[in-house]
Design an enzyme around this catalytic site. Structure first.
Site: not given
Length: 263
Positions: A36, A102
C-alpha cells in the site's frame, strides 16, 4: 500444505524485518508483505519492495513476495524489474501476488490513479500479459493502456518466470477466472477469514480448465482454531496468518502467532 506469514509493513521497518526473520526460523515457508501507499489516516506505511530486498539477505529458504500488489498503481516495466531483482537477491524465491487493491480513495483516487474497478481490472489483465512477456524475452506491446518495447536483462532466476498469484474477493467469479490463467488464487473473505466450506464453494464456482498447471496454488487465510487438514481437503495448498493493523497490540499478536501457530 505450506505455511506463510503476511505482514502489514505499517510499523517500524526494522520490526517488519525482525518478524520476517523470526518466521523463517520458526519454520514458515513464506514471508509476504502487504503493498500500500496509504491505508488508514495517520498510519505509517513502508514500501514492501525495499523491505523484501532486505529480507532476501536475512533469509535463506522462505519464499518472498507481496500479498498483494495493486498492479495498476505501478508501471508494469518497473514492477517487472522489482520482481526480477528480488528473484536474484533471493536466489529464486520471489512470488508476485496481484489484485485490484483497496482502499479505492486513499490508495488510488487521492493519488491521481485510476479508481474505477472495471478499468483497473482491464489494466490488470493487460499488465499481467506485459509482465509475463518482459520476464520471458523481447517484448513489443501496444495495448489499450500500455505501450512497451523492451528486452530486459537479466531474466529472472526462475524460468520462465516467478509465480503469479491472483487475489479476489469472494464470491466474485472474475478474479477466480483470472487466477485460473496464472499460478494460483488468494481468496479474500469480506467478513474475516474463509471457512474451509466457504473456500471449497468458491473454488467450485469456476472449475479448472484443461490448460491449468498441475501445481496451481490456493492461498487461504487461516481461521484461528480450524485444523489445517480441513483446508487441505477444501483445496488449499498454502495457509497464511496475518494481523489487522488497527487492532491494539497487533505486532505482538502476530509475533506470537509466528512463534506458536505451527506447534
Amino acid at each position: 500444505m505450506r505455511y506463510a506469514v503476511s505482514i502489514p509493513p505499517f510499523t517500524d521497518a526494522r520490526t517488519v524485518l525482525e518478524l520476517g526473520r523470526e518466521a523463517e526460523r520458526a519454520g514458515w515457508d513464506g514471508v509476504f508483505l502487504w503493498d500500500h501507499v496509504q491505508w488508514s489516516p495517520g498510519m505509517p506505511v513502508h514500501d514492501p519492495w525495499v523491505l523484501l530486498g532486505a529480507l532476501a539477505q536475512l533469509t535463506e529458504r522462505a519464499l518472498l513476495g507481496t500479498l498483494v500488489t495493486p498492479v495498476t498503481r505501478r508501471r508494469p516495466t518497473t514492477l517487472a524489474k522489482q520482481v526480477t531483482t528480488l528473484d536474484h537477491l533471493s536466489d529464486g524465491r520471489a512470488v508476485l501476488g496481484v489484485g485490484l487493491g483497496e482502499p479505492r480513495d486513499l490508495d488510488f483516487a487521492d493519488l491521481g490513479d485510476e479508481a474505477d474497478p472495471r478499468v483497473r481490472g482491464a489494466m490488470l489483465d493487460e499488465s499481467l500479459d506485459v509482465l509475463d512477456r518482459l520476464w520471458r524475452g523481447p517484448t513489443d506491446h501496444a495495448g489499450d493502456h500500455y505501450t512497451v518495447r523492451a528486452d530486459f536483462r537479466p531474466r529472472p532466476v526462475q524460468q520462465p518466470r516467478p509465480r503469479v498469484w491472483v487475489a479476489g474477493v469472494v464470491p466474485n467469479r472474475k478474479p477466480l477466472r483470472r487466477a485460473r490463467r496464472w499460478d494460483g488464487v488468494v481468496p479474500i473473505g469480506t467478513d474475516g477469514d474463509l471457512t474451509p466450506d466457504a473456500l471449497a464453494d468458491y473454488l467450485a464456482l469456476v472449475p479448472p480448465g484443461e490448460d491449468q498447471r498441475e501445481d496451481w496454488d490456493v492461498v487461504a487465510h487461516w481461521a484461528r482454531g480450524v485444523p489445517a487438514q480441513e483446508y487441505a481437503d477444501a483445496g488449499a495448498t498454502w495457509l497464511v496468518i496475518s494481523a489487522w493493523p488497527t487492532e491494539d497490540g497487533w505486532v505482538e499478536g502476530l509475533r506470537q502467532g509466528i512463534r506458536h501457530a505451527l506447534d
